[in-house]
Design a protein around this motif. Structure first.
Motif, PDB file in Angstrom:
ATOM      1  N   LEU A  96      -9.681   2.655   6.438  1.00 19.05           N
ATOM      2  CA  LEU A  96      -9.785   3.182   7.797  1.00 19.05           C
ATOM      3  C   LEU A  96     -11.095   2.808   8.477  1.00 19.05           C
ATOM      4  O   LEU A  96     -11.114   2.429   9.645  1.00 19.05           O
ATOM      5  N   PRO A 102      -6.892  -0.125   9.873  1.00 18.49           N
ATOM      6  CA  PRO A 102      -6.432   1.248  10.122  1.00 18.49           C
ATOM      7  C   PRO A 102      -4.944   1.454   9.848  1.00 18.49           C
ATOM      8  O   PRO A 102      -4.543   2.543   9.440  1.00 18.49           O
ATOM      9  N   THR A 106      -3.912   4.246   7.267  1.00 19.56           N
ATOM     10  CA  THR A 106      -3.095   5.374   7.715  1.00 19.56           C
ATOM     11  C   THR A 106      -1.853   5.522   6.841  1.00 19.56           C
ATOM     12  O   THR A 106      -1.519   6.633   6.403  1.00 19.56           O
TER      13      THR A 106
END
Length: 138
Positions: A96, A102, A106
């Protein structure tokens, strides 16, 4: 002697087993891909394709076995699964915030935190405690 009343495997255990099996399957798949790449002559400067594949294969195989164990209602799979999820949390953080990935961070975070939630859910804890003769009924 305490009489054990062993009830069925809760859905939370099977759900965690499914997530952990998925994680293990991904790791074993990565190991296979790394071996194939190495066999085809792809070389990395910083890592050994075979060594990294072995690492992913051994650890991924243990995680895969743990997930399958949970799906089959084996209590031993819970310990490996919990440790795996805890070890994945720093990886999530790195994806992240450290490596600019990301989307992967996630996705992995949702799976790891979801599995942890299922592994510590009250039905799972009661199910795991049955191994020790704890029923929650006094």
């Amino acid at each position: 002697m305490v009489e054990r009343k062993d009830v069925g495997v809760p859905g939370t255990v099977r759900g965690a087993g499914g997530l952990v099996t998925l994680e293990g399957a991904v790791a074993v798949t990565v190991a296979v891909v790394l071996v194939v790449r190495a066999l085809l002559g792809h070389e990395e400067d910083a890592i050994s394709g075979y060594g990294t594949a072995m690492w992913f294969g051994i650890l991924g195989g243990a995680v895969l076995a743990s997930g399958i164990g949970l799906l089959l209602g084996q209590r031993w799979g819970r310990a490996i699964a919990v440790i795996t999820q805890l070890l994945l949390l720093p990886v999530v953080w790195s994806l992240l915030f450290g490596s600019g990935q990301p989307l992967y961070g996630t996705l992995l975070g949702v799976v790891a935190l979801g599995a942890l939630g299922l592994l510590f859910a009250p039905p799972t804890s009661r199910w795991a405690a049955q191994e020790y003769g704890v029923t929650g009924e006094e």
